[in-house]
Design a protein around this motif. Sequence first.
Motif, PDB file in Angstrom:
ATOM      1  N   THR A 163      -2.219   2.366  10.497  1.00  0.00           N
ATOM      2  CA  THR A 163      -1.781   3.600  11.149  1.00  0.00           C
ATOM      3  C   THR A 163      -0.654   4.258  10.341  1.00  0.00           C
ATOM      4  O   THR A 163      -0.635   5.482  10.160  1.00  0.00           O
ATOM      5  N   GLU A 164       0.259   3.435   9.862  1.00  0.00           N
ATOM      6  CA  GLU A 164       1.361   3.973   9.040  1.00  0.00           C
ATOM      7  C   GLU A 164       0.808   4.689   7.808  1.00  0.00           C
ATOM      8  O   GLU A 164       1.258   5.780   7.439  1.00  0.00           O
ATOM      9  N   ILE A 165      -0.173   4.053   7.178  1.00  0.00           N
ATOM     10  CA  ILE A 165      -0.758   4.632   5.964  1.00  0.00           C
ATOM     11  C   ILE A 165      -1.475   5.943   6.303  1.00  0.00           C
ATOM     12  O   ILE A 165      -1.332   6.950   5.587  1.00  0.00           O
ATOM     13  N   ASN A 203      -7.473  -3.554   3.708  1.00  0.00           N
ATOM     14  CA  ASN A 203      -6.958  -4.926   3.844  1.00  0.00           C
ATOM     15  C   ASN A 203      -5.768  -5.006   4.798  1.00  0.00           C
ATOM     16  O   ASN A 203      -5.018  -5.973   4.755  1.00  0.00           O
ATOM     17  N   LEU A 204      -5.586  -3.973   5.626  1.00  0.00           N
ATOM     18  CA  LEU A 204      -4.360  -3.929   6.434  1.00  0.00           C
ATOM     19  C   LEU A 204      -4.640  -4.159   7.914  1.00  0.00           C
ATOM     20  O   LEU A 204      -5.736  -3.869   8.414  1.00  0.00           O
ATOM     21  N   ASP A 205      -3.607  -4.660   8.604  1.00  0.00           N
ATOM     22  CA  ASP A 205      -3.726  -4.759  10.069  1.00  0.00           C
ATOM     23  C   ASP A 205      -3.626  -3.349  10.648  1.00  0.00           C
ATOM     24  O   ASP A 205      -3.268  -2.397   9.958  1.00  0.00           O
ATOM     25  N   SER A 206      -3.926  -3.230  11.947  1.00  0.00           N
ATOM     26  CA  SER A 206      -4.046  -1.885  12.526  1.00  0.00           C
ATOM     27  C   SER A 206      -2.718  -1.124  12.501  1.00  0.00           C
ATOM     28  O   SER A 206      -2.682   0.083  12.269  1.00  0.00           O
ATOM     29  N   GLU A 207      -1.607  -1.839  12.651  1.00  0.00           N
ATOM     30  CA  GLU A 207      -0.302  -1.165  12.664  1.00  0.00           C
ATOM     31  C   GLU A 207       0.014  -0.579  11.279  1.00  0.00           C
ATOM     32  O   GLU A 207       0.406   0.590  11.153  1.00  0.00           O
ATOM     33  N   SER A 208      -0.201  -1.405  10.261  1.00  0.00           N
ATOM     34  CA  SER A 208       0.052  -0.936   8.887  1.00  0.00           C
ATOM     35  C   SER A 208      -0.921   0.179   8.516  1.00  0.00           C
ATOM     36  O   SER A 208      -0.543   1.164   7.862  1.00  0.00           O
ATOM     37  N   GLN A 258       0.837  -1.207   0.000  1.00  0.00           N
ATOM     38  CA  GLN A 258       0.000   0.000   0.000  1.00  0.00           C
ATOM     39  C   GLN A 258       0.874   1.259   0.000  1.00  0.00           C
ATOM     40  O   GLN A 258       0.553   2.248  -0.661  1.00  0.00           O
ATOM     41  N   ARG A 259       2.006   1.196   0.731  1.00  0.00           N
ATOM     42  CA  ARG A 259       2.912   2.349   0.739  1.00  0.00           C
ATOM     43  C   ARG A 259       3.532   2.557  -0.650  1.00  0.00           C
ATOM     44  O   ARG A 259       3.728   3.687  -1.099  1.00  0.00           O
TER      45      ARG A 259
END
Lengths: 217, 299
Positions: free
Chosen positions: A174-176, A167-172, A144-145
Motif C-alpha cells: 500500500t505504501e508503494i 514480494n511485499l506484504d499488504s502494508e508495504s 522497494q522504496r
Amino acid sequence: MIEASNLTKRYPGGLEAVRDVSFRIDAGQMVLITGHSGAGKTTLVKLISTIEQPTAGSLVVNGQNLTALRRSAMPHVRRHFGLVFQDQKLLFDRCALDNVLLPLQIAGLPRREAVRRAQAALDKVGLLSREKANPIALSGGEQQRLAIARAVVNRPTVLIADEPTGNLDSESATEILEIFADFHRVGVTVVVATHDQTWIERYHPNVLRLDHGRVVQ
Amino acid sequence: MKAWFSQHSAALGLAFRRLIASPLNTLLSLLVIGIALTLPAFGYIVLDNLRDLGRNATGVQQISLFMNLEAGKKDISEIESRLRAAAAGKWRFVPKEDALKRMQASEGMAEIVASLPRNPLPDAFIVEPNNTEPEALEIMRKEIAGWPKVAHVQLDSAWVKRFDAFLRLGKLALSMLAGLFGAGLIAVTFNTIRLQVMAQSAEIEVARMIGATDGFIRRPFYYFGALQGILGGVLAAALVLGALRLLAAPIGELATLYGSAFVLRQPGAGEVAVLAGVGAFLGWLGAQLSVSLSLRKFD
C-alpha cells in the motif's frame, strides 16, 4: 507520450514473448500492464524501457522512434525513464544514499548538487533517516522504496515498474502504491506491470491486459 | 565541461578506492608490475652507464696523428688549420720534445732514451672528435691519413666497433626483454580488471539499465589500470635507484683503482616520469583489452 505499433519480441529459440502489440500512452497517464505469469508483462516493460530491442514493430517515446536509434544513443534515452524492478536491483556494496546517487553520477551532476537531490528523493520515500544504511539492513518495503527513490531522483518523465509490490506484504504494498500515485498526481507518466488487482480497484488506471504476448484488453 | 570533469573525477576516485579496498591484492599486483618494469629499466641504465664509460675511456675514441720526422713548423701549421677547418672536435699538439720528456719520465726508460743519438719520436696531434660513432671515426681517420706530411694515423677502431656492437646487442636484448615484460604487465592488468568486472557485474548491469554510457562504465577500469601502472613504474624506479645506490660505491672504488673518475649515473626525474608513463600506458592498454572483452557479456 509512448506509442507502440505492432511490437514483437522473439527470443532466440523461437519464443514470442510479445506479439504484434500496439498501444498509446499519453503523457501523465497511469497505465497498468496486467496478465497472468508468462503473459509478456516483463518483456513489454523491458521493450518500453529499451532494455530489450524489439524483433519487429516500432516504439515512439516523446516523438523519438526508439527502434531506429543508434546503440550509442540508448543510454541517453534511458535517462528519461525511472525504472523499478521487482527484485529492486540495489547495490549492496554501498549505502542507501550512494545507491540513489548512481543515476546522478551517470548524468554527471556535481557531487554537492547530486547529494542534495538524492537526499530529497530519499525524503520523498521516507528513507532520509536511513541514508547511511546498507540496503541489506532495510526491510523489503524499504528496499522497494529505495529503488523508487533511485528511479525518480533524475526527475524522469516516465516511471516504469515491473511488479513493484510482488514480494511485499499488504502494508508495504500500500505504501508503494501511494508513492506511485503521488508521482502520477504531479504529472509523471506511470507504467506498471503487475498482477496485483489492488491497483485497479484503488486508482482505476488505464489497463493493458496481455495474454500469451497479445493485448486482449 | 562540468559534467565531463565531474564524471572523470568520480571515476578516478572510484579507481583509487578500488586500489585501496584490497591492499594485499594491490600490493601483489604492484610488486609483479614493479619487478616487470625494473629489469628492463635497470638494463637501460646499465647500458647507458656502459656507453658513458666507453665514451670517457682514455684513448678509446681518440685519433692519434703522427707527423713525418722531417715535418717542419709550416707543415704543423697546415695540419692545425686543416683540423680547424674540419671542425674535428678538440685537439692538442704534442711536440716531439715533450713526447721524449714524457718517455724519459717513464720508469726504466731514462737510460735508454739517453743512449739514443737523436729524438726518434715524431710531432703528434691528439684529436678527440665530436662525433664518436665508429663509422664517423673511421671516415675521419681515412681523411686525416691523406693529409700532407702525416706518417700514421692511429684509431683503435676495432675496439670501438666491438664495443659498439656489444652495446647494440645489449639494446636489442633489452628491447626484447622490455617487450616480454611489457606483455606480462598487460596480462597482469588484464586479469585484475577481468576479476573486477566480474565482481562489479551487478553495478554494471544496473548502471546500463539506468542510462550509463559505455564510457561511464569503462572509465574507472581504465583509471585503475593506469594508476596501477603508474604506481608499478614508481616502484620499479625505486628498486632501480636502490640497486644503483648499492652498486655506486664499489663501482666507484673499482674505477679509482683503474685511474678513472667514473661515477655510476642514477636515473633522473625525467626517466622516472617516463617509467611511470610507460607503466600507465601499459596498464591502460591491459584495462582496455580486458574491459572490451569482459563487457561483451553485458551486451
